[in-house]
Design a protein around this motif. Structure first.
Motif, short mmCIF file in Angstrom:
data_model
loop_
_atom_site.label_atom_id
_atom_site.label_comp_id
_atom_site.label_asym_id
_atom_site.label_seq_id
_atom_site.Cartn_x
_atom_site.Cartn_y
_atom_site.Cartn_z
N MET A 1 -73.67 50.25 89.31
CA MET A 1 -74.56 50.86 88.33
C MET A 1 -73.76 51.81 87.43
N ARG A 2 -74.00 51.69 86.12
CA ARG A 2 -73.27 52.55 85.20
C ARG A 2 -73.91 53.94 85.15
N VAL A 3 -73.07 54.96 85.37
CA VAL A 3 -73.57 56.34 85.36
C VAL A 3 -73.41 56.91 83.95
N THR A 4 -74.45 57.55 83.45
CA THR A 4 -74.34 58.19 82.14
C THR A 4 -73.70 59.57 82.33
N PRO A 5 -72.55 59.80 81.68
CA PRO A 5 -71.90 61.10 81.88
C PRO A 5 -72.71 62.23 81.27
N ARG A 6 -72.51 63.42 81.82
CA ARG A 6 -73.22 64.61 81.35
C ARG A 6 -72.63 65.17 80.05
N TYR A 7 -71.43 64.69 79.72
CA TYR A 7 -70.74 65.26 78.55
C TYR A 7 -70.36 64.13 77.59
N ALA A 44 -63.07 55.92 80.80
CA ALA A 44 -63.84 54.75 81.25
C ALA A 44 -65.34 55.06 81.30
N LEU A 45 -65.66 56.33 81.49
CA LEU A 45 -67.07 56.75 81.48
C LEU A 45 -67.60 56.86 80.05
N GLY A 46 -66.69 56.78 79.09
CA GLY A 46 -67.11 56.88 77.69
C GLY A 46 -67.02 58.29 77.12
N VAL A 47 -66.42 59.22 77.90
CA VAL A 47 -66.30 60.60 77.43
C VAL A 47 -65.06 60.72 76.54
N LEU A 228 -67.92 65.19 85.53
CA LEU A 228 -68.48 64.55 84.32
C LEU A 228 -69.73 63.74 84.66
N LYS A 229 -69.76 63.21 85.88
CA LYS A 229 -70.91 62.40 86.30
C LYS A 229 -72.04 63.27 86.88
N GLY A 230 -71.79 64.56 87.02
CA GLY A 230 -72.86 65.45 87.47
C GLY A 230 -72.75 65.89 88.91
N SER A 231 -71.65 65.50 89.59
CA SER A 231 -71.44 66.01 90.95
C SER A 231 -70.08 66.73 90.96
N GLY A 232 -69.51 66.91 92.11
CA GLY A 232 -68.19 67.54 92.15
C GLY A 232 -68.29 69.05 92.24
N ARG A 233 -67.21 69.65 92.73
CA ARG A 233 -67.22 71.10 92.95
C ARG A 233 -66.62 71.82 91.75
N CYS A 234 -67.35 72.82 91.28
CA CYS A 234 -66.89 73.58 90.13
C CYS A 234 -67.73 74.85 90.00
#
Ligand code: UDP
Length: 248
Positions: A1-7, A44-47, A228-234
């Motif tokens: 499934m293609r994830v829409t990046p947040r940025y 690759a996410l299009g960002v 960029l995909k909306g998860s990850g630690r930051c």
């Protein structure tokens, strides 16, 4: 499934030290290759990605000044160091098929193109990764300020500050086991509390232009893409309401 990046368009800032791995000086190509792979994932996410790399792994202007030398010349040397690092990263990107171009704030046409906002926008619209070299082109500035400046100029919706740890902590987590990581803080809070994530000029510029700063670990493989995909630690630094520190 293609994830829409947040940025849509971001600037990634990494310090020169991030490129030297365990060497203590210079460039560890395997580390640069890994950062290039993270940038490839973002593409690759299009960002759209602009990058500012520091020069501290090679030279800092204060090193000359602290020994009684001319600070301006030292800063020129530091700016040249950022060009070396940018050329290294471009090489790693091109090697894995990512179209990338170096635009320098200091003209050196035999090595790379000169920066202009219009050219940068044009390349980004074409999907190229744009590496902003030479800092701001002025002494007495830092590449943090350059990153905030370029982010404002290209209308970035996020300034990603890659650091040694995975966010902003209440104290140095490597020295204090009680240190807690903030999930979300404001530009004002960073300035007020003197949280040293970027220099004051960079934070002020980001605040004035409503650019969120995302502080994350540059050493975590895939970390950039995950955020960029909306998860990850930051830690998210923006204009919104600050929250209590998150549990680490
Ligand atoms: N520098 C400068 N003007 C700029 C950006 C950088 O004079 O706009 C010089 C300065 O001497 C600085 C060096 O380049 O110490 C390397 O940049 P920086 O310290 O920001 O690199 P980092 O700490 O991110 O590796």
């Amino acid at each position: 499934m293609r994830v829409t990046p947040r940025y849509r368009r971001v600037v990634l800032k990494a310090s020169g030290e991030a490129l030297m791995g365990d060497q203590g000086f210079g460039i560890d190509v395997s580390v640069v290759d890994r950062i290039a792979a993270d940038i490839a994932e973002a593409r690759a996410l299009g960002v759209e990605v602009g990058v500012v790399i520091g020069g501290g792994n090679i030279f800092r202007g204060v090193a000359v000044a602290s020994k009684g030398g001319d600070r301006v010349t030292g800063d020129h040397m530091g700016m040249l160091a950022t060009v070396i690092n940018s050329l290294a990263l471009r090489t790693s990107l091109v090697k894995i098929g990512v179209d990338a171009v170096v635009l320098s704030a200091v003209a050196m046409p035999e090595l790379c193109e000169s920066f202009s906002q219009r050219q940068a926008m044009s390349y980004m619209n074409q999907g190229k990764v744009v590496l902003f070299a030479g800092g701001t082109g002025n002494p007495f500035f830092t590449t943090d300020s350059a990153a905030a400046l370029r982010a404002a100029e290209i209308g970035a919706d996020g300034l990603f500050k890659g650091t040694q740890v995975d966010g902003v902590y209440s104290a140095d987590p490597r020295k204090d086991s009680n240190a807690v990581r903030y999930e979300h803080i404001t530009h004002d809070q960073v300035m007020r509390e003197g949280l040293g994530i970027m220099d004051t000029a960079a934070i002020a510029l980001a605040r004035e232009n409503h650019i969120p700063i995302i502080v994350f670990s540059i050493h975590e493989e895939g970390g950039f893409g995950a955020i960029l995909k909306g998860s990850g630690r930051c830690t998210m630094v923006d204009d919104g309401a600050a929250t209590e520190p998150a549990k680490p």
